[in-house]
Design a protein around this motif. Structure first.
Motif, PDB file in Angstrom:
ATOM      1  N   SER A  11       0.848  -1.191   0.000  1.00  0.00           N
ATOM      2  CA  SER A  11       0.000   0.000   0.000  1.00  0.00           C
ATOM      3  C   SER A  11       0.880   1.235   0.000  1.00  0.00           C
ATOM      4  CB  SER A  11      -0.923   0.006   1.224  1.00  0.00           C
ATOM      5  OG  SER A  11      -0.177   0.072   2.404  1.00  0.00           O
ATOM      6  N   ALA A  12       0.388   2.296  -0.681  1.00  0.00           N
ATOM      7  CA  ALA A  12       1.128   3.566  -0.760  1.00  0.00           C
ATOM      8  C   ALA A  12       0.358   4.619   0.018  1.00  0.00           C
ATOM      9  CB  ALA A  12       1.287   3.996  -2.208  1.00  0.00           C
ATOM     10  N   SER A  13       1.059   5.403   0.793  1.00  0.00           N
ATOM     11  CA  SER A  13       0.450   6.477   1.579  1.00  0.00           C
ATOM     12  C   SER A  13       1.239   7.760   1.355  1.00  0.00           C
ATOM     13  CB  SER A  13       0.465   6.114   3.079  1.00  0.00           C
ATOM     14  OG  SER A  13      -0.072   7.161   3.831  1.00  0.00           O
ATOM     15  N   PRO A  14       0.571   8.883   0.996  1.00  0.00           N
ATOM     16  CA  PRO A  14      -0.885   9.043   1.024  1.00  0.00           C
ATOM     17  C   PRO A  14      -1.608   8.437  -0.160  1.00  0.00           C
ATOM     18  CG  PRO A  14       0.139  11.084   0.371  1.00  0.00           C
ATOM     19  CD  PRO A  14       1.255  10.166   0.702  1.00  0.00           C
ATOM     20  N   SER A  15      -0.943   8.232  -1.337  1.00  0.00           N
ATOM     21  CA  SER A  15      -1.610   7.689  -2.509  1.00  0.00           C
ATOM     22  C   SER A  15      -0.543   7.227  -3.499  1.00  0.00           C
ATOM     23  CB  SER A  15      -2.516   8.747  -3.157  1.00  0.00           C
ATOM     24  OG  SER A  15      -3.041   8.276  -4.372  1.00  0.00           O
ATOM     25  N   ALA A  16      -0.939   6.301  -4.419  1.00  0.00           N
ATOM     26  CA  ALA A  16      -0.002   5.859  -5.467  1.00  0.00           C
ATOM     27  C   ALA A  16       0.208   6.950  -6.498  1.00  0.00           C
ATOM     28  CB  ALA A  16      -0.526   4.581  -6.128  1.00  0.00           C
ATOM     29  N   GLU A  17      -0.734   7.886  -6.612  1.00  0.00           N
ATOM     30  CA  GLU A  17      -0.551   9.057  -7.465  1.00  0.00           C
ATOM     31  C   GLU A  17       0.015  10.154  -6.592  1.00  0.00           C
ATOM     32  OE1 GLU A  17      -4.270   9.959  -9.186  1.00  0.00           O
ATOM     33  OE2 GLU A  17      -4.256   8.295 -10.587  1.00  0.00           O
ATOM     34  N   ILE A  18       1.288  10.495  -6.804  1.00  0.00           N
ATOM     35  CA  ILE A  18       2.004  11.366  -5.877  1.00  0.00           C
ATOM     36  C   ILE A  18       2.630  12.526  -6.629  1.00  0.00           C
ATOM     37  CG2 ILE A  18       4.115   9.963  -5.997  1.00  0.00           C
ATOM     38  CD1 ILE A  18       2.731  11.662  -2.869  1.00  0.00           C
ATOM     39  N   GLU A  19       2.553  13.693  -6.037  1.00  0.00           N
ATOM     40  CA  GLU A  19       3.136  14.875  -6.662  1.00  0.00           C
ATOM     41  C   GLU A  19       4.636  14.865  -6.458  1.00  0.00           C
ATOM     42  OE1 GLU A  19       2.794  19.758  -6.336  1.00  0.00           O
ATOM     43  OE2 GLU A  19       1.412  18.455  -5.233  1.00  0.00           O
ATOM     44  N   ILE A  20       5.349  15.255  -7.488  1.00  0.00           N
ATOM     45  CA  ILE A  20       6.802  15.289  -7.429  1.00  0.00           C
ATOM     46  C   ILE A  20       7.255  16.176  -6.265  1.00  0.00           C
ATOM     47  CG2 ILE A  20       7.033  17.271  -9.007  1.00  0.00           C
ATOM     48  CD1 ILE A  20       9.478  15.802 -10.221  1.00  0.00           C
ATOM     49  N   GLY A  21       8.263  15.704  -5.529  1.00  0.00           N
ATOM     50  CA  GLY A  21       8.803  16.458  -4.399  1.00  0.00           C
ATOM     51  C   GLY A  21       8.145  16.112  -3.079  1.00  0.00           C
ATOM     52  N   LYS A  22       6.998  15.426  -3.092  1.00  0.00           N
ATOM     53  CA  LYS A  22       6.320  15.058  -1.859  1.00  0.00           C
ATOM     54  C   LYS A  22       6.910  13.766  -1.298  1.00  0.00           C
ATOM     55  CE  LYS A  22       3.303  18.403  -1.838  1.00  0.00           C
ATOM     56  NZ  LYS A  22       1.889  18.150  -1.968  1.00  0.00           N
ATOM     57  N   SER A  23       6.569  13.456  -0.021  1.00  0.00           N
ATOM     58  CA  SER A  23       7.051  12.228   0.610  1.00  0.00           C
ATOM     59  C   SER A  23       6.044  11.110   0.361  1.00  0.00           C
ATOM     60  CB  SER A  23       7.260  12.431   2.103  1.00  0.00           C
ATOM     61  OG  SER A  23       6.035  12.724   2.726  1.00  0.00           O
ATOM     62  N   LEU A  24       6.574   9.880   0.292  1.00  0.00           N
ATOM     63  CA  LEU A  24       5.746   8.702   0.013  1.00  0.00           C
ATOM     64  C   LEU A  24       6.175   7.573   0.938  1.00  0.00           C
ATOM     65  CD1 LEU A  24       3.615   7.248  -1.803  1.00  0.00           C
ATOM     66  CD2 LEU A  24       5.526   6.556  -3.249  1.00  0.00           C
ATOM     67  N   GLN A  25       5.190   6.859   1.481  1.00  0.00           N
ATOM     68  CA  GLN A  25       5.483   5.710   2.347  1.00  0.00           C
ATOM     69  C   GLN A  25       4.869   4.467   1.735  1.00  0.00           C
ATOM     70  OE1 GLN A  25       5.164   5.871   6.786  1.00  0.00           O
ATOM     71  NE2 GLN A  25       3.565   4.350   6.472  1.00  0.00           N
ATOM     72  N   LEU A  26       5.701   3.447   1.558  1.00  0.00           N
ATOM     73  CA  LEU A  26       5.242   2.160   1.042  1.00  0.00           C
ATOM     74  C   LEU A  26       5.230   1.167   2.192  1.00  0.00           C
ATOM     75  CD1 LEU A  26       7.214   2.000  -2.330  1.00  0.00           C
ATOM     76  CD2 LEU A  26       4.877   2.740  -1.949  1.00  0.00           C
ATOM     77  N   THR A  27       4.134   0.419   2.312  1.00  0.00           N
ATOM     78  CA  THR A  27       3.985  -0.552   3.400  1.00  0.00           C
ATOM     79  C   THR A  27       3.694  -1.916   2.801  1.00  0.00           C
ATOM     80  OG1 THR A  27       3.098   1.166   4.829  1.00  0.00           O
ATOM     81  CG2 THR A  27       2.719  -1.091   5.509  1.00  0.00           C
ATOM     82  N   CYS A  28       4.462  -2.902   3.267  1.00  0.00           N
ATOM     83  CA  CYS A  28       4.280  -4.280   2.822  1.00  0.00           C
ATOM     84  C   CYS A  28       3.454  -5.011   3.859  1.00  0.00           C
ATOM     85  CB  CYS A  28       5.642  -4.958   2.644  1.00  0.00           C
ATOM     86  SG  CYS A  28       5.518  -6.641   1.969  1.00  0.00           S
ATOM     87  N   LYS A  29       2.282  -5.493   3.469  1.00  0.00           N
ATOM     88  CA  LYS A  29       1.368  -6.158   4.384  1.00  0.00           C
ATOM     89  C   LYS A  29       1.273  -7.639   4.038  1.00  0.00           C
ATOM     90  CE  LYS A  29      -1.462  -2.016   4.877  1.00  0.00           C
ATOM     91  NZ  LYS A  29      -2.809  -1.455   4.706  1.00  0.00           N
ATOM     92  N   GLY A  30       1.254  -8.439   5.087  1.00  0.00           N
ATOM     93  CA  GLY A  30       1.128  -9.878   4.900  1.00  0.00           C
ATOM     94  C   GLY A  30       1.287 -10.596   6.206  1.00  0.00           C
ATOM     95  N   GLY A  31       0.669 -11.756   6.362  1.00  0.00           N
ATOM     96  CA  GLY A  31       0.718 -12.504   7.604  1.00  0.00           C
ATOM     97  C   GLY A  31       1.737 -13.616   7.549  1.00  0.00           C
ATOM     98  N   ALA A  32       2.437 -13.814   8.671  1.00  0.00           N
ATOM     99  CA  ALA A  32       3.402 -14.897   8.791  1.00  0.00           C
ATOM    100  C   ALA A  32       3.728 -15.087  10.249  1.00  0.00           C
ATOM    101  CB  ALA A  32       4.672 -14.589   8.003  1.00  0.00           C
ATOM    102  N   ASN A  33       4.013 -16.308  10.655  1.00  0.00           N
ATOM    103  CA  ASN A  33       4.403 -16.610  12.029  1.00  0.00           C
ATOM    104  C   ASN A  33       5.418 -17.751  11.998  1.00  0.00           C
ATOM    105  OD1 ASN A  33       4.470 -16.508  14.792  1.00  0.00           O
ATOM    106  ND2 ASN A  33       2.631 -17.728  15.090  1.00  0.00           N
ATOM    107  N   PRO A  34       6.666 -17.510  12.392  1.00  0.00           N
ATOM    108  CA  PRO A  34       7.158 -16.249  12.964  1.00  0.00           C
ATOM    109  C   PRO A  34       7.206 -15.144  11.915  1.00  0.00           C
ATOM    110  CG  PRO A  34       8.948 -17.750  12.612  1.00  0.00           C
ATOM    111  CD  PRO A  34       7.725 -18.550  12.320  1.00  0.00           C
TER     112      PRO A  34
END
Length: 1083
Positions: free
Chosen positions: A769-792
């Protein structure tokens, strides 16, 4: 002098100076010797006195003190006996301090008051205290007379010096006025009269005065109060005046008769009242004076009397007091008397509260007139049976009540027998005047008989037997004394009964005697009983003694006797006969007898019949014999019984004779489940798909039932399983969580602690998932999060367009300032020891505002007049830009869209055009300049001119290129701003354009021919869309700052186009096109 002093409060206290007058140890100390008080107030004259304890060798005691103002017959007249002070004076003495209090002061009370001490040895008289009684007066001053009214100052005065500041009341024409204070000034009408009074002493107002000093409306009473004896006559007089001479009506009335008036607010003439018919008349001795004469006075005539008159324009209705009449009867007062055995010498006085002066009196003995006695006082010897009375001469029909010594007292008591405890009242009554004083005594053989009571009644609230005896009562007044006696015999029920019995232990077979005795009047009868819990107790004996010749154990118990006479019955206390014997077999009981629950209170009771009482001991079976007993009391108490207390119990009962053991009793304690314990199998790591068993166990009685839950116990959710075990045949990751079990029986429920089941498994579904959005204005900050379940927990690897990124193994990555190079597809890889998994990818779209637009003109070759010209605008932007075309000096846009086409190009189309590229992130502008170039003016040379122009252009371009190379460096170094505006210049004469251009300008111009068609005056445009936004006007400086200039490229296959390419190599920021206008043919 102002009044305040006049009457301060209700009593004038005199604390001015002390004056001591005395001889040796004799002395009288006054608070003041000069006193001034206001009429109607109350005054206190206070003194303290001393006298020697011995005088002339004898004990000196005070017999009497008195206040006086007059002498009569050579003796001072006690002020309390004078008729004019009757009801108004008090002589208060205590602890050698005496106070004379006179109420309702009259002006006649002004006098010198003396204090006298009379002892058994001497008489001492003090110097006098002077009392001055003054009334209030209204003083009128500062009078100014005007037509119809008067200005004046009114002041309420008294001759007494001020000691405080009282409140005043003013009366205008007899009615209360709102004016206050001891003085005031105002405008007055001549007819008005004013009076004043001290608040609280309204019955002693000042006389009303006329403000004008002449006639006005007023009524003045001769006396404010009159006291007269019953049967006499009295005159009540007043003077009245009116500002108007014509008085229409006048009469006397009494407010006390208002209940007889037709209208309670409208007084009625007293002469017409039936109560006064025949003994009241109105006398008018002279004009302005009226007298109400009431003869043969009655008690009902005591009232206030007021006078009222009415003129044509005025009616006197007064709030001022009138004259108060008090009618009293004569009384014979015993001044002093000496009582002897059979007769009495007495001094008597005939008086009333208002005895008139200068009248003669008549005295009567036993209703017979005593001759030669006409004075108010009379002295003589009288027998105890004589009755003496008096009357005013001429009014013998209204004699005073007779005075006489007490007659033989009459004693009364309750009829019938007097029972102890009842309320008994002995009453002594005797006919006597003055009223007799009574004294009660009891004869008891003691010469000093104690006084029981000094009241007419001797009351026994609860008479006792000891009160029996002979009582006598004495009745006494100042004229004599007599007595009588009465006998009291108190009957009473039997007293508390006493019992006697043998001392020590009573053994079976021994003789025993019980004796009952009681005091009673009359004598009592005796009866013996034994208590057995039965309401019908059997009679054992009717004698004072109860005999047991050989007592048995069955005779043990409670015995009592009753004593009875006709007044009551008394029961003795119980006496206990205790026959000794060994214990019987003990019995054991359990309380409660129902099922025993843990925590409840349980009592085991051991009981055995024994005498003396048995000692009890409790034991529990299967306990080590060396342990001490559980209890040495009859009861074994478990305050909160526990499950460990279950078992077999027994007790022993023992006395000094022998002991007995009870049978066993079984105790089975029921209890709720204990907190369950939970175990997991296998106990090591749990893998997905394996067999797992959870086991729940709890101690309970009765046995518990088990229920399994996941998470917190929720009564709204069904349980997972019922039974001690919860089995997962193939456990899955969704089974991870907290589990608990409950153990339940009828006594309660307990829940286990939560146990955690952690199921290990390989990575599962993954996404980015991309935050705030996958459509991002140049120069802004972007956070990518990898989601998934696993144990351990899994490690993470990041990819962009399937290329590994050096971002480490974290599940979150932060791009602080995104660039165009960050555009692409991203995904992550999750991996643990059980497997790995790639996530779905997310596309990152980098967005930015439009770049500087580029503008092109088509066709790039020679454009003829009337032909179509297309302007094209393009700009790099994401999202794609929207385009708008503007012409200089016009507010509204010319067109929208990337291409702007002029279908019929003419000279008036020349000018500056700008293209604006815009998206949601911003906007950018480019400007294009179109300039008209004029051709030859002759039609005949048109064809030749075209060829010549082309040749000239070629040479001119070459020449300009050379010049440009020479001048370009200095120009740049001079810091001039390159002109980014694309210009298309259209000249009327090519030669003029060439001649006037500078070398630098010529080097930047590319010429093309535009052929204009004759007679086309208006421009035709195509591809023009209406714009909905108006351009924002700014000043020239703002326009220059906000406009971005781009290169305009013109494409051509001619030599001119080649020249333009060379020029572009020198200066790619500008492209010039020469447009030739077709010469007009003149006709």
């Amino acid at each position: 002098m102002s009044l305040p002093a006049a009457a301060r409060g209700f009593v004038v206290f005199l604390l001015v100076v002390q004056v001591v007058q005395g001889l040796d140890d004799w002395g009288v100390t006054y608070s003041s010797t000069e006193i001034c008080a206001v009429k109607g107030s109350t005054v206190e004259i206070r003194c303290s006195y001393t006298y020697p304890s011995t005088w002339r060798g004898s004990v000196n005691t005070v017999e009497k003190t008195l206040w006086f103002t007059k002498w009569k017959g050579g003796k001072p007249v006690d002020l309390t006996t004078e008729s004019e002070y009757s009801g108004r004076v008090e002589d208060l003495c205590e602890n050698n301090i005496c106070t004379l209090r006179i109420r309702k002061l009259r002006e006649s009370d002004s006098a010198q008051y003396k204090f006298r001490i009379i002892t058994n040895q001497a008489v001492y008289a003090s110097e006098p205290v002077t009392l001055s009684v003054t009334g209030l007066q209204v003083k009128v001053s500062n009078i100014y007379r005007y037509t119809g009214y008067i200005w004046a100052n009114l002041e309420c005065l008294s001759s007494c010096p001020p000691t405080s500041r009282p409140s005043y009341i003013w009366y205008k024409n007899g009615l209360k006025s709102p004016k206050q204070g001891d003085s005031f000034n105002d405008y007055f009408y001549p007819k008005e009269s004013y009076a004043c009074a001290v608040k609280g002493y309204e019955n002693s107002p000042s006389p009303s005065v006329c403000v004008n000093g002449q006639d006005c409306n007023t009524v003045a009473y001769s006396e404010r109060s009159i006291c007269a004896p019953k049967g006499s006559s009295v005159d009540i007089s007043c003077t009245h005046s009116s500002y108007e001479y014509n008085v229409q009506s006048k009469f006397w009335f009494s407010p006390e008769r208002s209940h007889q008036w037709k209208n309670p607010s409208q007084p009625e003439d007293l002469s017409e009242d039936t109560q006064y018919a025949g003994h009241a008349q109105i006398l008018e001795t002279w004009r302005g004076r009226s007298t109400l004469r009431i003869s043969d006075l009655r008690d009902s005539d005591s009232a206030q009397y007021l006078f009222k008159f009415k003129t044509q324009n005025f009616e006197w209705r007064s709030d001022l007091p009138g004259t108060t009449l008090t009618v009293t009867a004569l009384q014979v007062q015993v001044i002093r008397a000496t009582v002897q055995q059979s007769n009495t010498y007495a001094e008597l006085k005939c008086h009333s509260s208002c005895s008139p002066a200068g009248v003669s009196y008549v005295w009567f003995k036993n209703r017979e007139k005593i001759p030669k006695t006409t004075r108010s006082s009379y002295k003589d010897w009288f027998q105890h049976r004589d009755m003496i009375s008096c009357a005013l001469e001429g009014h013998e029909v209204f004699p005073s009540p007779a005075v006489y010594a007490p007659r033989l007292p009459y004693l009364s008591r309750p009829s019938g027998e007097i029972e102890e405890g009842s309320s008994v009242t002995l009453t002594c009554s005797s006919d006597a005047n003055p009223a007799a004083n009574y004294t009660w005594y009891k004869k008891n053989g003691n010469p000093n008989v104690p006084l029981l009571s000094e009241r007419p009644q001797l009351v026994f609230r609860s008479i006792q037997a000891s009160d029996s005896g002979e009582y006598f009562c004495t009745a006494e007044n100042k004229l004599g004394r007599t007595s009588a006696n009465i006998s009291i015999d108190v009957k009473y029920a039997p007293r508390i009964t006493s019992l006697s019995r043998p001392s020590g232990e009573i053994k079976e077979g021994s003789p025993v005697t019980l004796t009952c005795s009681s005091d009673a009047n009359p004598a009592a009868k005796y009866t013996w009983y034994k208590r057995n819990g039965n309401a019908n107790v059997p009679l054992l004996s009717e004698r004072p003694q109860l005999l047991f010749s050989s007592i048995q154990s069955s005779d043990s118990g409670q015995y009592y006797c009753t004593v009875e006479n006709k007044l009551g019955r008394r029961t003795s206390l119980n006496t206990f006969i205790d026959v000794k014997y060994a214990p019987k077999l003990p019995s054991v009981s359990v309380s409660p007898s129902a099922e025993i629950e843990e925590g409840s209170s349980v009592t085991l009771t051991c009981s055995s019949d024994a005498n003396p009482a048995a000692n009890y001991t409790w034991y529990k079976r299967n306990i080590n014999a060396g342990l001490p007993p559980l209890s040495d009391k009859p009861q074994l108490v478990f305050r909160s019984i526990q499950s460990s207390d279950s078992g077999q119990y027994y007790c022993t009962a023992e006395n000094k004779l022998r002991g007995k053991t009870s049978k066993d009793i079984s105790i089975d304690v029921k209890y709720a489940p204990r907190v369950p314990s939970v175990s997991v199998s296998p106990s090591d790591e749990i893998k997905e798909g394996s067999l797992v068993t959870l086991t729940c166990s709890s101690d309970a009685n009765p046995a518990a039932k088990y229920t399994w839950y996941k998470g917190k116990r929720n009564p709204d959710l069904p349980p997972l399983n019922e039974g001690p075990q919860l089995v997962f045949s193939s456990i899955s990751s969704s089974d991870s969580g907290q589990y608990c079990c409950t153990a339940e029986n009828k006594l309660g429920t307990k829940a286990s602690k939560d146990i955690s089941i952690d199921v290990n498994y390989a990575p599962k579904t993954s996404s980015v998932s991309a935050s705030p959005s996958a459509e991002i204005e140049i120069g802004k900050s972007l956070q990518l999060t990898c989601k998934g379940g696993a144990n351990p927990a899994a490690t993470h690897t990041w990819y962009k367009d399937n290329h590994t990124l050096p971002w480490g193994s974290k599940d979150i990555y932060q791009l602080a300032s995104i660039t165009l190079e960050d555009k692409g597809n991203y995904h992550c890889e999750l991996k643990n020891k059980y497997g790995q998994l790639n996530s779905t990818s997310v596309h990152i779209d980098v967005q930015y505002a439009p770049k500087l637009p580029s503008v092109s003109v088509s066709p790039s070759a020679e454009i003829e007049e009337g032909s179509s010209v297309t302007l094209t605008c393009s700009s790099d932007a994401n999202p794609a830009a929207n385009y708008t075309w503007y012409k200089k000096d016009e507010d509204s846009p010319r067109a929208s869209g990337q291409i702007f086409t002029i279908t019929d190009f003419r000279a008036e189309h020349s000018g500056s055009y700008s293209c604006e590229a815009q998206n949601k992130l911003g906007r950018s502008n480019s400007t294009l300049h179109l300039i008209v170039v004029a051709g030859g003016s002759m039609k005949t040379v048109a064809a030749g001119s075209i060829t010549a122009v082309i040749v000239c252009i070629i040479f001119l371009i070459a020449f300009l290129l050379i010049r440009r190379k020479r001048s370009s460096k200095p120009t740049t170094e001079a810091g001039e701003r390159p002109d980014n505006d694309a210009q298309v210049r259209i000249y009327d004469s090519p030669s003029a354009a060439v001649q006037s251009a500078t070398p630098e300008q010529e080097a930047e111009v590319c010429y093309a021919s535009v052929r204009f068609i004759k007679n086309q005056e208006e421009a035709l445009y195509s591809n023009i869309k209406p714009a909905h936004l108006r351009r924002h006007k700014k000043d020239e400086k703002d326009k220059e700052d906000d406009v971005d200039h781009s290169t305009v490229t013109s494409k051509s296959h001619s030599a001119t186009a080649e020249s333009e390419r060379h020029e572009a190599a020198e200066d790619p920021s500008a492209l010039y096109s020469v447009v030739n206008k077709k010469p007009r043919v003149l006709t």
